[in-house]
Design an enzyme around this catalytic site. Structure first.
Site: not given
Ligand code: PMP
Length: 305
Positions: A158-160
């Site tokens: 995830a590009k969290a």
């Protein structure tokens, strides 16, 4: 270059830049559950074009799913929003687009599922992330004292936003120690990724990049793998140890912001000729041909505004 624009897209509407504000009790501001993208639009041969818009927007929605956020907009709606935002802003040079899906205000506490889900998209004119000089001559890199977020504890696919504390601390340490970027390793000491980039090295004509075990599934890395195939460069995906890099022939970072940035030294060991290597240059040229619309084969990756 200042981060500015005329308009920002928020929750379905284009609003004035100055009005794109959130409340202090915005949930994501306190607990960092938010997901985002970084996408570039280039002033291509036939006009401004967003590079791999569909792939970036898909990853944005996948990041939201991973972090248990249900966005109130479809992929198509989010793609249209980015196109509309660029049309309205009338940028003159290469632009960076930043969509962010976040949790708004209204509830507090760690249980996030009842928080309102909000979406904002900003865009601004942005040049080379690691400097024009960096693109030509390469940058000075160190192995970070910080391990990359463990897959046992974090969701690196995830590009969290939460993942970026790890990146930020590594970058802070690197810059303040006189380097330009940090390279982070996994818990066994093998290369994971940069603070916002994937890593490649060249040894004896072979292009080597680690699997995405501890890294984001990078769209630029994927682009480079396709370029390498086109150029007939042999690619190997395997773990890389730190000492291998000291004696490699060429190394570079890839990322939407970083594009293809050569690495000229690691931990004070000069890499190759100490500047941009030959294969790196070939890949960089092919990359810029694609993003600027000079390669028909990849025309479908460009969404013209
Ligand atoms: N790893 C991290 C941690 C990143 O932030 C980025 C930038 N999005 C990348 C790798 C490269 O990904 P991409 O090529 O899709 O921009």
């Amino acid at each position: 270059m200042a981060i500015k624009a005329d308009y920002v897209w928020m929750d379905g509407q284009i609003i004035n830049f100055a009005d794109a504000k959130v409340h202090f009790l915005t949930h994501s501001l306190h607990y960092a559950n938010a997901v985002f993208e970084g996408t570039r639009a280039y002033k291509a041969e036939n006009g401004m074009a967003i590079f791999r818009l569909q792939d970036h927007t898909k990853r944005l929605l996948e990041s939201a799913k991973i972090t248990a956020i249900t966005p109130p907009f479809s992929q198509k709606e989010l793609e249209d929003a980015q196109i509309e935002l660029l049309r309205r802003n009338k940028f003159n040079s290469n632009t960076y687009i930043r969509p962010l899906i976040f949790l708004g205000d209204g509830i507090m506490g760690i249980y996030h599922a009842k928080a309102p889900v909000r979406v904002g998209i900003a865009a601004w004119e942005w040049g080379a992330y690691l400097g024009e000089d960096g693109l030509n001559k390469g940058i000075k890199v160190c192995i970070s004292s910080l391990m990359r977020n463990s897959t046992k504890a974090n969701f690196n696919k995830a590009k969290a936003s939460a993942n970026y504390l790890n990146s930020m601390m590594a970058k802070y340490e690197a810059i303040n120690s006189g380097y330009e970027e940090a390279l982070m390793c996994d818990e066994e000491g093998f290369v994971a990724e940069g603070t916002g980039e994937c890593f490649f090295m060249v040894k004896n004509g072979e292009l080597i990049t680690p699997p995405n075990d501890y890294a984001l599934k990078s769209i630029t890395q994927d682009t480079v793998l396709k370029i390498a195939d086109d150029l007939g460069i042999e690619v190997v995906r395997r773990r890389i140890s730190r000492d291998e890099i000291y004696v490699c022939d060429e190394a570079f970072f890839t990322g939407t912001a970083a594009e293809i940035t050569p690495i000229n030294s690691l931990d004070h060991r000069v890499i190759g000729n100490g500047s941009r290597g030959e294969i790196t240059k070939k890949i960089q040229d092919a990359f810029f041909d694609i993003v600027y619309g000079r390669n028909e084969k990849y025309a479908s990756w460009l969404t013209y505004i």
